[in-house]
Write a protein that holds these residues in place. Structure first.
Motif, mmCIF file in Angstrom:
data_model
loop_
_atom_site.group_PDB
_atom_site.id
_atom_site.type_symbol
_atom_site.label_atom_id
_atom_site.label_comp_id
_atom_site.label_asym_id
_atom_site.label_seq_id
_atom_site.Cartn_x
_atom_site.Cartn_y
_atom_site.Cartn_z
ATOM 1 N N GLN A 68 2.404 2.341 -3.180
ATOM 2 C CA GLN A 68 1.457 2.866 -4.172
ATOM 3 C C GLN A 68 0.910 4.231 -3.768
ATOM 4 O O GLN A 68 0.313 4.923 -4.572
ATOM 5 C CB GLN A 68 0.297 1.888 -4.332
ATOM 6 C CG GLN A 68 0.759 0.574 -4.902
ATOM 7 C CD GLN A 68 -0.396 -0.369 -5.089
ATOM 8 O OE1 GLN A 68 -1.053 -0.360 -6.115
ATOM 9 N NE2 GLN A 68 -0.665 -1.168 -4.084
ATOM 10 N N THR A 69 1.087 4.573 -2.512
ATOM 11 C CA THR A 69 0.539 5.831 -2.013
ATOM 12 C C THR A 69 1.441 7.005 -2.365
ATOM 13 O O THR A 69 1.005 8.123 -2.552
ATOM 14 C CB THR A 69 0.389 5.760 -0.479
ATOM 15 O OG1 THR A 69 -0.325 4.583 -0.155
ATOM 16 C CG2 THR A 69 -0.343 6.947 0.072
ATOM 17 N N THR A 127 0.836 -1.193 0.000
ATOM 18 C CA THR A 127 0.000 0.000 0.000
ATOM 19 C C THR A 127 0.877 1.252 0.000
ATOM 20 O O THR A 127 0.618 2.199 -0.730
ATOM 21 C CB THR A 127 -0.926 0.020 1.227
ATOM 22 O OG1 THR A 127 -1.352 -1.295 1.483
ATOM 23 C CG2 THR A 127 -2.116 0.909 0.980
ATOM 24 N N LYS A 179 1.008 8.045 -8.883
ATOM 25 C CA LYS A 179 0.545 7.595 -7.583
ATOM 26 C C LYS A 179 -0.826 6.966 -7.785
ATOM 27 O O LYS A 179 -1.621 7.430 -8.571
ATOM 28 C CB LYS A 179 0.429 8.790 -6.661
ATOM 29 C CG LYS A 179 0.030 8.473 -5.269
ATOM 30 C CD LYS A 179 0.021 9.741 -4.459
ATOM 31 C CE LYS A 179 -1.184 10.592 -4.779
ATOM 32 N NZ LYS A 179 -2.425 10.089 -4.259
ATOM 33 N N ILE A 180 -1.093 5.883 -7.084
ATOM 34 C CA ILE A 180 -2.412 5.267 -7.190
ATOM 35 C C ILE A 180 -3.144 5.564 -5.902
ATOM 36 O O ILE A 180 -2.612 5.337 -4.823
ATOM 37 C CB ILE A 180 -2.284 3.737 -7.364
ATOM 38 C CG1 ILE A 180 -1.445 3.431 -8.604
ATOM 39 C CG2 ILE A 180 -3.648 3.089 -7.443
ATOM 40 C CD1 ILE A 180 -1.044 1.993 -8.723
ATOM 41 N N THR A 187 6.427 8.151 -12.147
ATOM 42 C CA THR A 187 5.533 7.123 -11.621
ATOM 43 C C THR A 187 4.252 7.788 -11.147
ATOM 44 O O THR A 187 4.285 8.808 -10.485
ATOM 45 C CB THR A 187 6.180 6.412 -10.408
ATOM 46 O OG1 THR A 187 7.497 6.026 -10.782
ATOM 47 C CG2 THR A 187 5.386 5.199 -9.974
ATOM 48 N N VAL A 202 3.741 -3.144 -9.107
ATOM 49 C CA VAL A 202 3.072 -1.842 -9.022
ATOM 50 C C VAL A 202 3.753 -0.786 -9.894
ATOM 51 O O VAL A 202 3.554 0.413 -9.703
ATOM 52 C CB VAL A 202 2.942 -1.365 -7.553
ATOM 53 C CG1 VAL A 202 2.046 -2.304 -6.774
ATOM 54 C CG2 VAL A 202 4.297 -1.263 -6.871
#
Ligand SMILES: Nc1ncnc2c1ncn2[C@@H]1O[C@H](COP(=O)(O)OP(=O)(O)O)[C@@H](O)[C@H]1O
Ligand SMILES: [Mg+2]
Length: 386
Positions: free
Chosen positions: A248-249, A245, A379-380, A377, A279
């Protein structure tokens, strides 16, 4: 009786948005709601950044929850900008008519953490296993980058076992600006913060993944990092939910994976590399720590006590770069305990100091290649289902 999500949502129906004239639940602004015993965390999605209004809304939410749910509830409320949620139809059509513009808008939406806007490169230092020297590498990498004259920050996200305060010899609590932003501490030319300085370790032990993520997110948004060339993150060891997590944050530029040459560590390092690939975070390379032992009284000798070239071979097999090998030397451990990372040795007397300088240079080089060849990249935004 424990608190449930429905109670929290019901309480938030009493919070009216002062400008939009509807309550926060009707406006569909509450996201990432987490409830664990008396701890409640959520994000309020808003159409634009407005610190004054953000704080007012947070205060109103706090009051409503304390009044309608539990007066002892501990709250962690974040605000985020989510333009698309509030875009009206006419704007929607406009962006469809001009796809180029629409794309730009999308990018804006994806960058609510303006705080990291001043940071050029975010580098995660990770390992599958604890005790392999991840924090030692993170600290020496940060100081090694700072040796080149770059502006560097270091964030210890390992709330379960923070070691950067010791390795930097500072256990001060950071100050807060008038805008309630944390001011990083500064030592050896590096701005640094450790979540361990702010979170009670006993409390942290019972946190679950989403709470750690929410705390790290808040750290990212509420720290006054200013302009940085590099921000180094010391991640908690492992490749579980928390790490997944976390990576990806934060919009990571790349990851550095640390391993010893031992088979057990290599297996975990492999999982680490796989996690970043999954990811879409570029792996800048693998570092072999404790590559060989140098006895203090016989510095010309090398003993490969954990095996030879394990991480180097792993990097080759996985198609990753090999960023260098750091010897196992007593002075590395001592300098860590004394709060002065070994890479800061003025004349680089020890082999490990030279190895860390080389590692920093290799990381700079790999970042340059990565930034040239790939887009930043994305961020999701993790949505935790209610
Ligand atoms: N290359 C090295 N030589 C000597 N001691 C080391 C080396 N790397 C790490 N250590 C020591 O090993 C211990 C664990 O390292 P640490 O960086 O805290 O690991 P991690 O963050 O992976 O748990 C620390 O006491 C550290 O000083
Ligand atoms: Mg550590």
């Amino acid at each position: 009786m424990s608190i449930n999500k429905q109670q929290v949502r019901t309480a938030l129906t009493h919070v009216m948005h002062p400008e939009m004239g509807k309550d926060l639940v009707t406006l569909n602004t509450i996201e990432d709601l987490i409830v664990q015993d008396k701890f409640i965390a959520f994000t309020i999605d808003l159409p634009e950044k407005n610190p004054k209004l953000d704080n007012k809304l947070k205060e109103m939410c706090r009051e409503a929850i304390h009044k309608y749910v539990d007066s002892e509830a501990v709250l962690d409320i974040t605000t985020a900008v989510n333009i698309s949620k509030f875009r009206d139809d006419s704007e929607q059509q406009e962006s469809e008519a001009f796809p180029g513009q629409g794309h730009r808008k999308k990018k804006e939406e994806q960058e609510p953490d303006e705080i990291l806007g001043g940071v050029d490169n975010v580098i995660a230092v990770a390992s599958g296993k604890g005790g392999v020297g991840k924090s030692t590498v993170a600290v020496n990498l940060a100081c090694g980058l700072a040796r080149t004259g770059a502006k560097v920050g270091l964030l210890d996200t390992d709330i379960y076992g923070p070691s950067i305060p010791t390795m930097f010899g500072t256990h001060e609590r950071p100050n807060i600006t008038a805008q309630k932003k944390l001011i990083p501490l500064e030592k050896h030319g590096v701005k640094f913060l450790s979540m361990g300085l702010l979170v009670d370790p006993d409390q942290a032990m019972i946190w679950r993944g989403p709470m750690v993520t929410s705390a790290v997110k808040q750290f990212m948004q509420e720290v006054e990092w200013g302009e940085l060339d590099y921000l180094v993150l010391d991640l908690p060891p492992g490749t579980g939910d928390i790490q997944l997590t976390l990576v990806q944050t934060v919009p990571l530029t790349g990851a550095v994976v640390v391993s010893t040459p031992q088979t057990v560590a290599l297996d975990d390092a492999r999982k680490g590399v796989a996690m970043f690939k999954k990811v879409n975070v570029p792996v800048l390379g693998i570092v072999e720590n404790m590559a060989y032992f140098i006895p203090p009284d016989m510095p010309e000798k090398k003993y490969y006590i954990f095996g030879k070239h394990g991480a180097r071979n792993l990097a080759e097999r996985m198609g990753s770069n090999f960023l260098g090998e750091i010897p196992l030397e007593q002075s590395v451990r001592e300098s860590g305990d004394d709060g002065k990372p070994i890479v800061l040795e003025e004349n680089l007397e020890s082999e490990s100091a030279r190895a860390f300088v080389e590692l920093s240079n290799n990381v700079i080089q790999q970042l340059a290649i990565r930034n040239k060849e790939q887009d930043p990249t994305q961020k999701i935004d993790i949505k935790i289902k209610p």
